[in-house]
Design a protein around this motif. Structure first.
Motif, mmCIF file in Angstrom:
data_model
loop_
_atom_site.group_PDB
_atom_site.id
_atom_site.type_symbol
_atom_site.label_atom_id
_atom_site.label_comp_id
_atom_site.label_asym_id
_atom_site.label_seq_id
_atom_site.Cartn_x
_atom_site.Cartn_y
_atom_site.Cartn_z
ATOM 1 N N ARG A 1 -18.235 -44.781 0.775
ATOM 2 C CA ARG A 1 -17.746 -46.248 0.705
ATOM 3 C C ARG A 1 -18.730 -47.041 -0.230
ATOM 4 O O ARG A 1 -18.602 -47.616 -1.193
ATOM 5 N N GLY A 2 -19.963 -47.178 0.305
ATOM 6 C CA GLY A 2 -21.228 -47.644 -0.618
ATOM 7 C C GLY A 2 -21.414 -47.230 -1.662
ATOM 8 O O GLY A 2 -21.240 -47.898 -2.829
ATOM 9 N N ASN A 3 -21.327 -45.843 -2.184
ATOM 10 C CA ASN A 3 -21.452 -45.472 -3.306
ATOM 11 C C ASN A 3 -20.258 -45.943 -4.274
ATOM 12 O O ASN A 3 -20.353 -46.536 -5.585
ATOM 13 N N TRP A 4 -19.061 -45.946 -3.788
ATOM 14 C CA TRP A 4 -17.814 -46.167 -4.461
ATOM 15 C C TRP A 4 -18.014 -47.642 -4.926
ATOM 16 O O TRP A 4 -17.760 -48.022 -6.197
ATOM 17 N N LEU A 5 -18.270 -48.665 -3.982
ATOM 18 C CA LEU A 5 -18.094 -50.205 -4.151
ATOM 19 C C LEU A 5 -18.998 -50.431 -5.135
ATOM 20 O O LEU A 5 -19.136 -51.234 -6.192
ATOM 21 N N GLY A 6 -20.473 -50.043 -5.127
ATOM 22 C CA GLY A 6 -21.438 -50.333 -5.927
ATOM 23 C C GLY A 6 -21.611 -49.590 -7.494
ATOM 24 O O GLY A 6 -22.495 -49.728 -8.237
ATOM 25 N N GLY A 7 -20.529 -48.563 -7.489
ATOM 26 C CA GLY A 7 -20.570 -47.940 -8.883
ATOM 27 C C GLY A 7 -21.562 -46.705 -8.987
ATOM 28 O O GLY A 7 -22.126 -46.668 -10.054
ATOM 29 N N TRP A 8 -21.905 -45.964 -7.797
ATOM 30 C CA TRP A 8 -22.907 -44.891 -8.079
ATOM 31 C C TRP A 8 -22.100 -43.805 -7.864
ATOM 32 O O TRP A 8 -20.981 -43.547 -7.243
ATOM 33 N N SER A 9 -22.544 -42.894 -8.609
ATOM 34 C CA SER A 9 -21.943 -41.328 -8.492
ATOM 35 C C SER A 9 -22.080 -40.878 -7.050
ATOM 36 O O SER A 9 -22.925 -40.909 -6.170
ATOM 37 N N GLN A 10 -20.955 -40.138 -6.458
ATOM 38 C CA GLN A 10 -20.851 -39.487 -5.143
ATOM 39 C C GLN A 10 -21.815 -38.428 -5.082
ATOM 40 O O GLN A 10 -22.209 -37.805 -4.206
ATOM 41 N N ASN A 11 -22.061 -37.716 -6.114
ATOM 42 C CA ASN A 11 -22.925 -36.418 -6.482
ATOM 43 C C ASN A 11 -24.556 -36.868 -6.761
ATOM 44 O O ASN A 11 -25.207 -35.951 -6.762
ATOM 45 N N GLY A 12 -24.710 -37.994 -7.396
ATOM 46 C CA GLY A 12 -25.844 -38.527 -7.655
ATOM 47 C C GLY A 12 -27.065 -38.901 -6.401
ATOM 48 O O GLY A 12 -26.773 -38.977 -5.409
#
Length: 258
Positions: A193-204
């Motif tokens: 959820r944090g990755n999604w909200l902040g615009g970070w890759s789920q795999n990075g």
């Protein structure tokens, strides 16, 4: 000074600024005048909103007025249009709506209703100056705000509140992004959820390497500002592709592209 943009802004500072701003509202226009009040509210709303959405200072100043809204009803939502990924010339975007109803997380009352109150106060103060400009954090008669403006708003707000970073470091506009990210991780917001909200890759590993500080511990203010992410107390509307001039292929739209 060591100018480290990764020094996280504490959730306690963001909550303090939110509360102090609301306390100043009754006499604000009388003390600072219409434009002064709008500017005061603009930079403080930009500060707290960027923390809550883990936004970069350039993406925050790049928000259009049409990318944001606040319901008048206390049972409504505050919403923001975020980008989830990019393709050449296109952005994959969706609206995320946060509840303004009174809720609590781990025994701590949500500050989202107060964030909505601050946002409405800013928009009303801006409207009193003239027609709404294209950009969310732009006042009538101004040019489009840039990253350097956000940096100035953060610095001025911290000076007004007497907030200083630990010795040898400074808080910069980008500290809001690392602060929100680190606080979310501290209270065990699901990583995806944090990755999604902040615009970070789920795999990075960008967020893990550069935006998570393990010295940041759980705090009441982190629950107050970010507790809605714990159990998914938000609405994510259907996404859509939008034309975005200069957009490049990336799974991390929250990060700059070279």
């Amino acid at each position: 000074d060591t100018r480290d943009t990764r020094v996280p802004m504490p959730a306690a500072v963001a909550a303090r600024i939110l509360r102090a701003t609301l306390a100043a509202l009754p006499s604000l226009a009388a003390r600072q005048g219409s434009r002064g009040a709008a500017d005061f509210l603009r930079r403080r709303y930009a500060f707290v909103l960027s923390f809550v959405f883990m936004g970069r200072q350039d993406t925050s100043t790049g928000l259009r007025s049409a990318d944001h809204g606040i319901d008048e009803d206390s049972s409504g939502f505050i919403w923001l249009r975020i980008s989830e990924k990019m393709r050449r010339g296109w952005a994959f975007r969706r609206i995320v709506r946060l509840p303004l109803t009174a809720m609590s997380y781990h025994g701590h009352a949500s500050l989202l209703p107060q964030l909505g109150e601050l946002g409405r106060a800013y928009l009303a103060a801006r409207a009193a100056l003239g027609a709404a400009p294209e950009w969310l954090f732009q006042l009538p008669g101004e040019r489009r705000p840039l990253t350097r403006h956000m940096a100035g708003w953060v610095s001025e707000t911290l000076d007004e509140e007497g907030v200083r970073a630990p010795a040898g470091f400074v808080y910069l506009g980008h500290s809001l992004r690392s602060g929100g990210s680190s606080a979310a991780e501290a209270i065990r917001v699901p990583r995806f959820r944090g990755n999604w909200l902040g615009g970070w890759s789920q795999n990075g590993r960008t967020r893990e390497l550069h935006y998570m500080d393990p010295s940041v511990l759980p705090s009441p203010e982190a629950y107050e500002l970010l507790g809605w992410l714990l159990d998914g107390s938000y609405q994510a509307l259907p996404p859509s592709w939008e034309r975005r001039r200069g957009a490049a292929d990336t799974a991390e739209p929250g990060e700059p592209t070279s």
